[in-house]
Scaffold this active site. Structure first.
Site, PDB file in Angstrom:
ATOM      1  CG  ASP A 171      -1.890   1.233   0.997  1.00  0.00           C
ATOM      2  OD1 ASP A 171      -2.778   1.161   0.272  1.00  0.00           O
ATOM      3  OD2 ASP A 171      -1.803   2.146   1.662  1.00  0.00           O
ATOM      4  CG  HIS A 175       0.035   8.577   6.709  1.00  0.00           C
ATOM      5  ND1 HIS A 175      -1.219   8.466   6.737  1.00  0.00           N
ATOM      6  CD2 HIS A 175       0.242   7.455   5.960  1.00  0.00           C
ATOM      7  CE1 HIS A 175      -1.938   7.446   6.489  1.00  0.00           C
ATOM      8  NE2 HIS A 175      -0.743   6.642   5.877  1.00  0.00           N
ATOM      9  CD  GLU A 294      -4.467  17.989  10.694  1.00  0.00           C
ATOM     10  OE1 GLU A 294      -4.182  17.535   9.356  1.00  0.00           O
ATOM     11  OE2 GLU A 294      -3.856  17.109  11.466  1.00  0.00           O
TER      12      GLU A 294
END
Length: 493
Positions: A171, A175, A294
């Site tokens: 995968d 991140h 974020e």
């Protein structure tokens, strides 16, 4: 390669890595700017790009502008580029697509995959230079700090690749990675991410999980890596989609220090292991209580206990370029949103072919929270199916919070046109569907019991459908005024 970019790649089909992507952008006016003015990686670099091209939901003043190459970063010899995908038009150009066709082309790549291939180390540009410990990541690579309250410098365009310790399935995911020491990074996984599932399996066996962190990549690789379940379930290799986009396989290379594979044409690769049973507080260096900006546009809370990655080797190209992203903004919107659009198209068209004409994951939702669906009603029996499409969208992407439904005559990419539809084709009491108490993305600060008594716990939300479509029986009453088609070149050559 000189740090200033010469436009030698003139076709998107010739892009194979970050360098060729930058050369292509340099051939198109207004898509790439460079500066030799010295810039501080601590907050200043992000502050500059906020004004140049970060886009919504970065706090105004901001705008959608060119990608930017900072050639002189204070304290480092390595340049930094940001904003490569911070424009939907630029993203389309890089993929030889159009603004409207992007999700359809990603869906086509999903249906026509190319399996990655492993090439010899001698042919892998990412291993032109190999560094073994001791080294200090903090002095070698200019990882930016986005704001003065960040937990520390971050690599936020690091593509992590790992393999399931039980099945060998692989995968890739992006991140956030905070530099915590000379050879240590913390990594934050939103619950449910596949590499975290691999980590949990390895930790249960008392083993470290080998990983590669590839930075500075072909934009097709980054976009493909952002597909999520159910479109790409556990064990699905998203690099096959990148291969489908380019119609050739992504090249991998065996790492030099760990049992993992990296993107062979990356600018920089960090090789390491996620350590079992070791954790760190994310803001241990600064004690600010925050991590970094974020995607919803707010400073995120520093996590109290995150897994640690120990870096065992650094490999890079000659004269490498670090690629970064401003936490919120149009680049995250495109990375997260365009694969989501493709996923929604796939699931809705599987159940009702030809009805969903387009999907746009709007910038205001960071590419995750808000989707606009353009639906065509062709018969009385289609009434209500538009709401079924919205429910299917929520199933396709559980982190989605709001869906706005519009008719085929509304430009879903034009917020003014969407708000016009909401003003003239929407009545709050009959056109709003509430779905309370549903798990959503944990970074929405409004989904808290403090905000609404209907929310039982953090990260639970009231998902909402805004049906701004005309009831089929009333379509003639809502026909827009039609104007004569003209040849504008006669008047504005």
């Amino acid at each position: 390669m000189p740090t200033s970019v010469a436009p030698s790649v003139s076709r998107a089909t010739d892009i194979v890595d970050l360098r060729s992507a930058l050369e292509f952008l340099a051939s198109i006016p207004g898509q790439l700017v460079s500066t030799r003015e010295p810039v501080d990686p601590v907050a200043e670099l992000a502050g500059v790009y906020r004004l140049v091209g970060a886009g919504t939901p970065v706090m105004p003043p901001t705008r959608i502008g060119p990608a930017m190459l900072f050639e002189s970063v204070k304290g480092y010899t390595m340049p930094v580029v940001t904003g490569v995908l911070a424009s939907r038009l630029r993203t389309a150009l890089l993929l030889n697509s159009t603004v409207e066709r992007l999700p359809f082309d990603l869906l086509d790549a999903l249906n026509h995959p190319h399996t990655p291939v492993v090439i010899p180390a001698s042919d892998a540009p990412c291993q032109q230079v190999v560094l073994h410990p001791p080294f200090d990541l903090r002095t070698l690579i200019p990882a930016p700090t986005n704001t003065l309250k960040d937990a520390g410098p971050y690599f936020n365009m690091g593509l992590i690749r790992a393999e399931d310790p039980e099945t060998g399935e692989s995968d890739v995911t992006i991140h956030r990675l905070c530099l915590q020491g000379p050879d240590l990074l913390s990594v934050y996984f939103v619950p449910g991410r596949h590499i975290d599932a691999f980590r949990i399996k390895a930790e249960a066996r008392g083993e470290a999980l080998p990983v590669s962190i590839s930075m500075g990549l072909d934009p097709a690789v980054y976009l493909a890596a952002c597909f999520e379940p159910p479109t790409t379930p556990l064990g699905f290799d998203e690099l096959t989609i990148a291969g489908g986009l380019r119609r050739r396989p992504v090249e991998l290379v065996q790492c030099v220090s760990v049992n993992a594979k990296a993107i062979a044409r990356a600018e920089i690769v960090l090789e390491g292991e996620i350590l079992p049973h070791e954790r760190i507080r994310e803001d241990v260096q600064t004690n600010t209580g925050f991590c970094m900006p974020e995607f919803p546009g707010y400073l995120g809370k520093a996590q109290p206990s995150l897994p640690l990655i120990r870096i065992k080797a650094i490999t890079h190209r000659l004269h490498p370029i670090l690629q970064t992203i401003i936490g919120p903004g149009e680049e995250h919107v495109n990375l997260a949103g365009i694969p989501t659009e493709a996923s929604i198209l796939k699931l809705v068209n599987d159940s009702m072919p030809g009805k969903l004409l387009g999907v746009y994951c709007h910038s205001a939702g960071g590419g995750k929270y808000l989707a606009i669906l353009q639906f065509k009603k062709s018969a009385p029996s289609d009434e209500g199916r538009q709401r079924q499409a919205a429910l299917t969208a929520f199933a396709a992407f559980p982190e989605l919070k709001h869906v706005i439904l519009v008719d085929e005559d509304v430009n879903l990419y034009d917020t003014n046109d969407v708000l016009w539809a909401m003003t003239t084709r929407y009545q709050g009491d009959v056109s709003t569907i509430f779905i309370p108490g549903v798990r959503c993305h944990p970074l929405d600060p409004s989904q808290s019991p403090d905000f609404s008594p209907s929310i039982p716990a953090d990260a639970t939300s009231c998902k909402t459908i805004f049906d701004c479509t005309v009831p089929y029986r009333l379509k003639e009453r809502f026909r827009r005024a039609e104007f004569v088609d003209v040849d504008l070149k006669r008047f504005l050559p």
